[in-house]
Design a protein around this motif. Structure first.
Motif, short mmCIF file in Angstrom:
data_model
loop_
_atom_site.label_atom_id
_atom_site.label_comp_id
_atom_site.label_asym_id
_atom_site.label_seq_id
_atom_site.Cartn_x
_atom_site.Cartn_y
_atom_site.Cartn_z
N ALA A 81 0.83 -1.21 0.00
CA ALA A 81 0.00 0.00 0.00
C ALA A 81 0.87 1.26 0.00
O ALA A 81 0.55 2.24 -0.68
CB ALA A 81 -0.93 0.00 1.21
N THR A 82 1.96 1.23 0.74
CA THR A 82 2.87 2.37 0.77
C THR A 82 3.46 2.63 -0.61
O THR A 82 3.52 3.78 -1.07
CB THR A 82 3.99 2.13 1.80
OG1 THR A 82 3.40 1.98 3.09
CG2 THR A 82 4.99 3.27 1.83
N LEU A 83 3.88 1.56 -1.30
CA LEU A 83 4.41 1.71 -2.65
C LEU A 83 3.35 2.25 -3.61
O LEU A 83 3.63 3.14 -4.43
CB LEU A 83 4.94 0.37 -3.17
CG LEU A 83 6.23 -0.14 -2.53
CD1 LEU A 83 6.53 -1.55 -3.03
CD2 LEU A 83 7.38 0.80 -2.84
N ARG A 84 2.13 1.73 -3.48
CA ARG A 84 1.05 2.18 -4.37
C ARG A 84 0.73 3.65 -4.14
O ARG A 84 0.51 4.40 -5.10
CB ARG A 84 -0.19 1.31 -4.14
CG ARG A 84 -1.34 1.65 -5.03
CD ARG A 84 -1.06 1.29 -6.49
NE ARG A 84 -2.21 1.65 -7.30
CZ ARG A 84 -2.14 2.33 -8.43
NH1 ARG A 84 -0.99 2.68 -8.92
NH2 ARG A 84 -3.23 2.64 -9.08
N ARG A 85 0.68 4.07 -2.86
CA ARG A 85 0.43 5.48 -2.56
C ARG A 85 1.52 6.37 -3.16
O ARG A 85 1.23 7.42 -3.73
CB ARG A 85 0.36 5.70 -1.04
CG ARG A 85 -0.98 5.34 -0.44
CD ARG A 85 -1.09 5.80 1.00
NE ARG A 85 -0.15 5.14 1.90
CZ ARG A 85 -0.38 4.00 2.53
NH1 ARG A 85 -1.52 3.36 2.37
NH2 ARG A 85 0.53 3.49 3.32
N ALA A 86 2.76 5.94 -3.05
CA ALA A 86 3.87 6.71 -3.61
C ALA A 86 3.73 6.82 -5.13
O ALA A 86 3.95 7.90 -5.71
CB ALA A 86 5.20 6.07 -3.24
N GLU A 87 3.35 5.72 -5.79
CA GLU A 87 3.14 5.75 -7.24
C GLU A 87 2.03 6.73 -7.62
O GLU A 87 2.17 7.50 -8.57
CB GLU A 87 2.77 4.35 -7.75
CG GLU A 87 3.91 3.36 -7.74
CD GLU A 87 3.42 1.95 -8.10
OE1 GLU A 87 2.34 1.83 -8.72
OE2 GLU A 87 4.14 1.00 -7.78
N LEU A 88 0.94 6.68 -6.89
CA LEU A 88 -0.19 7.57 -7.18
C LEU A 88 0.20 9.04 -6.97
O LEU A 88 -0.18 9.90 -7.76
CB LEU A 88 -1.39 7.21 -6.31
CG LEU A 88 -2.07 5.89 -6.66
CD1 LEU A 88 -3.12 5.53 -5.60
CD2 LEU A 88 -2.72 5.96 -8.02
N LEU A 89 0.95 9.32 -5.92
CA LEU A 89 1.39 10.69 -5.68
C LEU A 89 2.30 11.18 -6.80
O LEU A 89 2.20 12.33 -7.22
CB LEU A 89 2.10 10.80 -4.33
CG LEU A 89 1.18 10.71 -3.11
CD1 LEU A 89 2.00 10.64 -1.82
CD2 LEU A 89 0.23 11.89 -3.06
N ARG A 90 3.18 10.30 -7.30
CA ARG A 90 4.04 10.66 -8.43
C ARG A 90 3.21 10.96 -9.66
O ARG A 90 3.46 11.94 -10.37
CB ARG A 90 5.04 9.53 -8.73
CG ARG A 90 6.33 9.61 -7.93
CD ARG A 90 7.39 8.68 -8.50
NE ARG A 90 7.00 7.28 -8.49
CZ ARG A 90 7.15 6.45 -7.46
NH1 ARG A 90 7.69 6.89 -6.34
NH2 ARG A 90 6.77 5.20 -7.53
N GLU A 91 2.19 10.15 -9.91
CA GLU A 91 1.33 10.37 -11.07
C GLU A 91 0.59 11.70 -10.96
O GLU A 91 0.45 12.43 -11.94
CB GLU A 91 0.32 9.22 -11.21
CG GLU A 91 0.94 7.90 -11.64
CD GLU A 91 -0.06 6.75 -11.63
OE1 GLU A 91 -1.29 7.01 -11.53
OE2 GLU A 91 0.39 5.59 -11.71
N ASP A 93 1.58 14.33 -9.23
CA ASP A 93 2.58 15.40 -9.41
C ASP A 93 2.92 15.60 -10.88
O ASP A 93 3.02 16.73 -11.35
CB ASP A 93 3.86 15.06 -8.62
CG ASP A 93 3.71 15.26 -7.13
OD1 ASP A 93 2.73 15.93 -6.71
OD2 ASP A 93 4.54 14.75 -6.37
N GLU A 94 3.10 14.51 -11.60
CA GLU A 94 3.45 14.60 -13.02
C GLU A 94 2.30 15.18 -13.84
O GLU A 94 2.50 15.94 -14.78
CB GLU A 94 3.85 13.23 -13.57
CG GLU A 94 5.17 12.75 -13.03
CD GLU A 94 5.49 11.33 -13.47
OE1 GLU A 94 4.73 10.74 -14.28
OE2 GLU A 94 6.52 10.79 -12.98
N ALA A 95 1.08 14.85 -13.47
CA ALA A 95 -0.09 15.36 -14.18
C ALA A 95 -0.28 16.84 -13.92
O ALA A 95 -0.79 17.57 -14.77
CB ALA A 95 -1.35 14.60 -13.76
N GLY A 96 0.18 17.32 -12.77
CA GLY A 96 0.03 18.73 -12.41
C GLY A 96 1.11 19.62 -13.00
O GLY A 96 1.01 20.84 -12.94
N LYS A 97 2.11 19.04 -13.61
CA LYS A 97 3.21 19.85 -14.17
C LYS A 97 2.88 20.36 -15.53
O LYS A 97 2.15 19.93 -16.31
CB LYS A 97 4.50 19.01 -14.24
CG LYS A 97 5.03 18.73 -12.86
CD LYS A 97 6.31 17.93 -12.96
CE LYS A 97 6.83 17.62 -11.56
NZ LYS A 97 8.03 16.86 -11.58
#
Length: 97
Positions: A81-91, A93-97
């Motif tokens: 779950a921690t890895l999945r949350r990190a992946e979602l946060l990266r996505e 962040d990337e979508a907001g750039k």
């Protein structure tokens, strides 16, 4: 449905008086209100029992899965779950750039 039974019960006078007054204020016979309350109670009890049986089956399935070695520890689930949350946060962040 034909009414073929009589139901007698004891209750506090105040409760009876308040109930009768509210039924009258709703322009409904007290017996009709009581029948509806009884039907609703029966429905809730059936639903509750069905849900309890559903949960019981889920627990049995999960226990069988663990006994068969297909279970995962809480630590494994948390790590995933921690890895999945990190992946979602990266996505995000990337979508907001």
């Amino acid at each position: 449905m034909a009414k073929q039974a009589v139901f007698t019960m004891k209750l506090e006078s105040e409760l009876r008086d308040e109930f009768m007054a509210e039924a009258e204020a709703a322009h409904r016979p007290a017996s009709q209100v009581l029948r509806e309350l009884m039907r609703e109670f029966i429905k809730r009890q059936h639903e509750s029992r069905e849900y309890d049986e559903f949960l019981s089956r889920k627990v049995e399935i999960a226990q069988a899965s663990v006994q068969a070695g297909r279970g995962r520890s809480n630590e494994e689930v948390e790590a995933e779950a921690t890895l999945r949350r990190a992946e979602l946060l990266r996505e995000v962040d990337e979508a907001g750039k």
